[in-house]
Design a protein around this motif. Sequence first.
Motif, PDB file in Angstrom:
ATOM      1  N   ARG A  18       0.819  -1.212   0.000  1.00 47.11           N
ATOM      2  CA  ARG A  18       0.000   0.000   0.000  1.00 47.11           C
ATOM      3  C   ARG A  18       0.855   1.264   0.000  1.00 47.11           C
ATOM      4  O   ARG A  18       0.581   2.210  -0.732  1.00 47.11           O
ATOM      5  N   VAL A  19       1.927   1.264   0.812  1.00 48.84           N
ATOM      6  CA  VAL A  19       2.697   2.504   0.976  1.00 48.84           C
ATOM      7  C   VAL A  19       3.907   2.589   0.048  1.00 48.84           C
ATOM      8  O   VAL A  19       4.436   3.685  -0.182  1.00 48.84           O
ATOM      9  N   GLY A  20       4.376   1.457  -0.497  1.00 44.90           N
ATOM     10  CA  GLY A  20       5.502   1.484  -1.411  1.00 44.90           C
ATOM     11  C   GLY A  20       6.845   1.261  -0.743  1.00 44.90           C
ATOM     12  O   GLY A  20       6.957   1.187   0.484  1.00 44.90           O
ATOM     13  N   ALA A  21       7.893   1.193  -1.564  1.00 41.63           N
ATOM     14  CA  ALA A  21       9.227   0.804  -1.097  1.00 41.63           C
ATOM     15  C   ALA A  21       9.971   1.912  -0.368  1.00 41.63           C
ATOM     16  O   ALA A  21      10.910   1.633   0.385  1.00 41.63           O
ATOM     17  N   ASP A  22       9.595   3.155  -0.588  1.00 38.93           N
ATOM     18  CA  ASP A  22      10.357   4.279  -0.031  1.00 38.93           C
ATOM     19  C   ASP A  22       9.639   4.976   1.116  1.00 38.93           C
ATOM     20  O   ASP A  22      10.007   6.087   1.501  1.00 38.93           O
ATOM     21  N   ALA A  23       8.630   4.352   1.684  1.00 41.22           N
ATOM     22  CA  ALA A  23       7.873   4.969   2.773  1.00 41.22           C
ATOM     23  C   ALA A  23       8.685   4.939   4.068  1.00 41.22           C
ATOM     24  O   ALA A  23       9.522   4.057   4.267  1.00 41.22           O
ATOM     25  N   PRO A  24       8.441   5.889   4.957  1.00 47.10           N
ATOM     26  CA  PRO A  24       9.161   5.890   6.242  1.00 47.10           C
ATOM     27  C   PRO A  24       8.660   4.787   7.166  1.00 47.10           C
ATOM     28  O   PRO A  24       7.568   4.249   6.986  1.00 47.10           O
ATOM     29  N   THR A  25       9.460   4.456   8.153  1.00 45.79           N
ATOM     30  CA  THR A  25       9.079   3.521   9.211  1.00 45.79           C
ATOM     31  C   THR A  25       9.523   4.126  10.540  1.00 45.79           C
ATOM     32  O   THR A  25      10.241   5.131  10.571  1.00 45.79           O
ATOM     33  N   LEU A  26       9.127   3.505  11.636  1.00 45.60           N
ATOM     34  CA  LEU A  26       9.586   3.951  12.946  1.00 45.60           C
ATOM     35  C   LEU A  26      10.979   3.438  13.275  1.00 45.60           C
ATOM     36  O   LEU A  26      11.549   3.818  14.305  1.00 45.60           O
ATOM     37  N   CYS A  27      11.535   2.576  12.432  1.00 45.99           N
ATOM     38  CA  CYS A  27      12.909   2.111  12.613  1.00 45.99           C
ATOM     39  C   CYS A  27      13.838   3.205  12.085  1.00 45.99           C
ATOM     40  O   CYS A  27      13.858   3.469  10.879  1.00 45.99           O
ATOM     41  N   GLU A  28      14.575   3.828  12.973  1.00 43.11           N
ATOM     42  CA  GLU A  28      15.338   5.025  12.618  1.00 43.11           C
ATOM     43  C   GLU A  28      16.255   4.788  11.424  1.00 43.11           C
ATOM     44  O   GLU A  28      17.068   3.866  11.418  1.00 43.11           O
ATOM     45  N   GLY A  29      16.089   5.616  10.395  1.00 37.29           N
ATOM     46  CA  GLY A  29      16.937   5.538   9.213  1.00 37.29           C
ATOM     47  C   GLY A  29      16.508   4.518   8.183  1.00 37.29           C
ATOM     48  O   GLY A  29      17.145   4.398   7.135  1.00 37.29           O
ATOM     49  N   TRP A  30      15.450   3.771   8.457  1.00 28.79           N
ATOM     50  CA  TRP A  30      15.002   2.712   7.549  1.00 28.79           C
ATOM     51  C   TRP A  30      13.748   3.110   6.792  1.00 28.79           C
ATOM     52  O   TRP A  30      12.783   3.603   7.386  1.00 28.79           O
ATOM     53  N   THR A  31      13.768   2.834   5.502  1.00 31.49           N
ATOM     54  CA  THR A  31      12.551   2.874   4.706  1.00 31.49           C
ATOM     55  C   THR A  31      11.880   1.503   4.769  1.00 31.49           C
ATOM     56  O   THR A  31      12.418   0.554   5.364  1.00 31.49           O
ATOM     57  N   THR A  32      10.735   1.402   4.128  1.00 33.88           N
ATOM     58  CA  THR A  32      10.065   0.103   4.068  1.00 33.88           C
ATOM     59  C   THR A  32      10.922  -0.938   3.340  1.00 33.88           C
ATOM     60  O   THR A  32      10.902  -2.114   3.707  1.00 33.88           O
ATOM     61  N   ALA A  33      11.687  -0.503   2.329  1.00 32.94           N
ATOM     62  CA  ALA A  33      12.566  -1.450   1.634  1.00 32.94           C
ATOM     63  C   ALA A  33      13.645  -1.979   2.570  1.00 32.94           C
ATOM     64  O   ALA A  33      14.000  -3.168   2.523  1.00 32.94           O
ATOM     65  N   ASP A  34      14.185  -1.117   3.421  1.00 30.65           N
ATOM     66  CA  ASP A  34      15.186  -1.563   4.402  1.00 30.65           C
ATOM     67  C   ASP A  34      14.579  -2.568   5.375  1.00 30.65           C
ATOM     68  O   ASP A  34      15.201  -3.587   5.706  1.00 30.65           O
ATOM     69  N   LEU A  35      13.374  -2.286   5.837  1.00 29.10           N
ATOM     70  CA  LEU A  35      12.714  -3.181   6.791  1.00 29.10           C
ATOM     71  C   LEU A  35      12.404  -4.515   6.142  1.00 29.10           C
ATOM     72  O   LEU A  35      12.639  -5.579   6.739  1.00 29.10           O
ATOM     73  N   ALA A  36      11.877  -4.494   4.938  1.00 30.57           N
ATOM     74  CA  ALA A  36      11.571  -5.748   4.237  1.00 30.57           C
ATOM     75  C   ALA A  36      12.835  -6.577   4.021  1.00 30.57           C
ATOM     76  O   ALA A  36      12.829  -7.806   4.201  1.00 30.57           O
ATOM     77  N   THR A  37      13.924  -5.919   3.667  1.00 26.22           N
ATOM     78  CA  THR A  37      15.197  -6.622   3.486  1.00 26.22           C
ATOM     79  C   THR A  37      15.643  -7.264   4.788  1.00 26.22           C
ATOM     80  O   THR A  37      16.069  -8.429   4.811  1.00 26.22           O
TER      81      THR A  37
END
Length: 212
Positions: A18-37
């Motif tokens: 829904r939000v895409g690969a470049d959306a922010p997360t609450l994990c500092e410095g991580w986008t959704t792509a970083d979290l998924a990885t």
Amino acid sequence: MTAYAQDERALLCDEFLRVGADAPTLCEGWTTADLATHLVVRDGRPDLIVGPMLPVIGGWAKDQVRAIKTQPWADLVKAVRSGPPIYSPTAIPQVDELVNHVEFFIHHEDVRRAQDEWVPRVLDATQEKALWGALDRMARLMFRKSPVGVELVSPQGRCRAKAATERGDVTVEGAAGELVLAAYGRHDHSRVETTGPEEAIAALWSSKLGLA
């Protein structure tokens, strides 16, 4: 048995799309792509967790992580959704529930609550009970670095997370899921009420909470 770990994984993947690969997360410095990885590596490539820090294979490991992250977004989300490989202990449903329920609940909220339009979810009573049970087991570890005493209160009960200290004692109250988020360092994005001396409250929320 319940399968909240699988439910939260599926809901997180829906949110990813829904939000895409470049959306922010609450994990500092991580986008959704970083979290998924991170989740793909955690599920099936534990060698890549420490590999990038090793002198001999560090470059290779970083390339492997980069390849995971830069694959088409739909494919990366599919890899998260498919879960751990069959040889992983977490492929066993009971182990998955024990290890991954809180993990995926938190990361689902990491994505949801980083978006401007987020609203709290209403969890069913059984899931709240499961989250409270997990928090009750882990509370002393999660709050071990608190400089003040901490008592947690939810509709499911009370839990002494840290004995009172010379700097004071506070009570943190809320739904079990909200308390879990606060315990894992997401206090600013949780819906909890903290009572006690002002200095003690400030000391609690400025301390390093969680497993780190």
